[in-house]
Write a protein that holds these residues in place. Structure first.
Motif, short mmCIF file in Angstrom:
data_model
loop_
_atom_site.label_atom_id
_atom_site.label_comp_id
_atom_site.label_asym_id
_atom_site.label_seq_id
_atom_site.Cartn_x
_atom_site.Cartn_y
_atom_site.Cartn_z
N UNK A 1 -21.81 46.07 -30.85
CA UNK A 1 -20.72 46.17 -31.66
C UNK A 1 -19.52 46.90 -31.16
N UNK A 2 -18.57 46.05 -30.97
CA UNK A 2 -17.11 46.71 -30.98
C UNK A 2 -16.93 47.01 -29.46
N UNK A 3 -17.94 46.62 -28.74
CA UNK A 3 -17.62 46.45 -27.08
C UNK A 3 -16.54 45.55 -26.82
N UNK B 1 -13.54 41.03 -25.87
CA UNK B 1 -12.37 40.40 -26.07
C UNK B 1 -12.03 40.03 -24.55
N UNK C 1 -7.09 47.01 -23.71
CA UNK C 1 -7.22 45.94 -25.00
C UNK C 1 -7.55 46.85 -26.27
N UNK C 2 -6.64 47.72 -26.34
CA UNK C 2 -7.09 48.88 -27.51
C UNK C 2 -6.35 48.53 -28.67
N UNK C 3 -5.39 47.36 -28.65
CA UNK C 3 -4.66 47.10 -29.92
C UNK C 3 -4.13 45.67 -29.48
N UNK C 4 -3.75 44.90 -30.72
CA UNK C 4 -3.24 43.45 -30.41
C UNK C 4 -2.00 43.30 -29.43
N UNK D 1 -3.75 43.40 -25.92
CA UNK D 1 -4.56 42.58 -25.78
C UNK D 1 -3.64 41.23 -25.34
N UNK D 2 -2.45 41.12 -25.95
CA UNK D 2 -1.24 40.05 -25.57
C UNK D 2 -0.97 40.29 -24.12
N UNK E 1 -16.75 51.91 -33.20
CA UNK E 1 -15.53 51.31 -32.17
C UNK E 1 -14.14 51.61 -32.70
N UNK E 2 -13.67 51.71 -33.50
CA UNK E 2 -12.43 51.87 -33.91
C UNK E 2 -11.64 53.22 -33.32
N UNK F 1 -11.35 52.79 -29.60
CA UNK F 1 -10.14 52.19 -29.00
C UNK F 1 -8.94 53.17 -29.12
N UNK F 2 -9.04 54.15 -30.28
CA UNK F 2 -8.17 55.15 -30.37
C UNK F 2 -8.10 56.14 -29.04
#
Lengths: 251, 72
Positions: free
Chosen positions: A20-22, A26, A178-181, A184-185, A221-222, A225-226
């Motif tokens: 989960x959260x890997x 993405x 890929x740690x925030x939208x 990711x874009x 997971x959150x 990303x931080x």
């Protein structure tokens, strides 16, 4: 109502085997979306590596082959030379690419093989249980560096993109996260560009993706990303390291 | 009228909560009372009317759980 976002056709319906959260998931999506948008899915060939992504041949909705540990670029070379019109890409982690497979990867890059490498850098060995990887950060605690990685005993983290920048055969090289939208874009744009360059037969393309491993980092997971934002990005700065297409336009 | 409409494929959800964190409207929550077949807490929308259809939740979802539709 029109559909703005749905599961890409570039991936199969099989549920992903990742924790989960890997963020592997993405990156899988970004690869699938890029292949669909460039209309090359039907002639794409994925090379799965050893590591958590060993089952990625079940997830990408295209032909695939699974390479022995570290040998993905060597296998991609062979397949690309036999089938030059197909789009060949490898999907490798840092244990695979930066450790056992670094020779194959460097030589494939040096020969300028027209393949794309998606390199997942999560600073740890994921599948085998959180051992120290060549890319683990100084001070990072892993199961094989329980007091944290130190420079005297283990050396410094290998910065793959900085190293590959100097190789002549590399046509496109970018490090993304890929740690925030927003990132990711950007990562999507980079991956798409790499495939576009391969389509145009420009040479070796590699995208390094800073990724998370919540389970082996021992974080939610959150929080993982931080940690990418706070610890990984300062050590592994994002950006384009090499872009032959842009250089050609300038000259 | 909400600008966006979310549809969830709950059985694929692993309850990681990345969508909840990155929703700019903060209208997603983990439903602690509902589990899917794999035993994960699924994600639901608390105030569907406030959805702006930005698709950040779907973009950050590693398991392609969320489908986003928007008014055009």
């Amino acid at each position: 109502m029109t559909v703005k976002y749905e599961k890409t056709k570039g991936l199969t319906d099989k549920p992903l085997s990742y924790c989960p959260g890997c963020t592997h998931g993405i990156v899988h999506k970004l690869v699938g979306e890029s292949l669909v948008e460039l209309d090359i899915l039907d002639r794409a060939i994925a090379i799965a590596s050893v590591g958590c992504s060993v089952f990625s041949y079940q997830f990408f909705n295209c032909d695939a082959q699974q390479a022995p540990h570290g040998r993905a670029c060597a296998e991609a070379t062979g397949i690309k030379r036999v089938l030059p019109d197909n789009i060949v890409f490898t999907y490798q982690g840092d244990g695979d690419l930066a450790s056992i497979g670094i020779a194959e990867t460097i030589h494939a890059a040096n020969r300028g093989e027209n393949i794309t490498v998606i390199f997942i850098n999560n600073a740890i060995y994921g599948m085998t249980g959180g051992q120290m990887a060549p890319t683990s950060l100084i001070g990072q605690k892993t199961t094989t560096s329980q007091d944290g990685r130190n420079q005297a005993d283990h050396g410094n983290p290998i910065k793959i993109s900085e190293m590959f920048k100097t190789i002549e055969g590399v046509a496109y090289l970018e490090r993304v996260a890929v740690n925030n939208p927003k990132n990711v874009i950007r990562a999507k744009k980079a991956i798409k560009k790499a495939f576009k360059y391969q389509k145009e037969k420009r040479g070796f393309t590699m995208i390094e993706v800073l990724s998370s491993c919540p389970v082996n980092w021992g974080m939610k997971p959150v929080d993982a990303l931080k940690w990418i934002e706070s610890d990984m990005i300062p050590n592994y700065p994002l950006g384009v390291f090499k872009d032959k297409g842009a250089d050609d336009e300038k000259n | 009228m909400p600008k966006g409409k979310l549809t969830f494929d709950h059985e694929r959800c692993k309850g990681c909560g990345l969508c909840v964190e990155y929703c700019p409207q903060k209208i997603l929550y983990q439903d602690k009372k509902t589990l899917n077949d794999s035993g994960y807490n699924i994600v639901s929308v608390s105030e569907p009317d406030k959805c702006i259809g930005c698709a950040f939740c779907a973009m950050m979802c590693p398991d392609s759980v969320i489908k986003v539709e928007v008014d055009k």
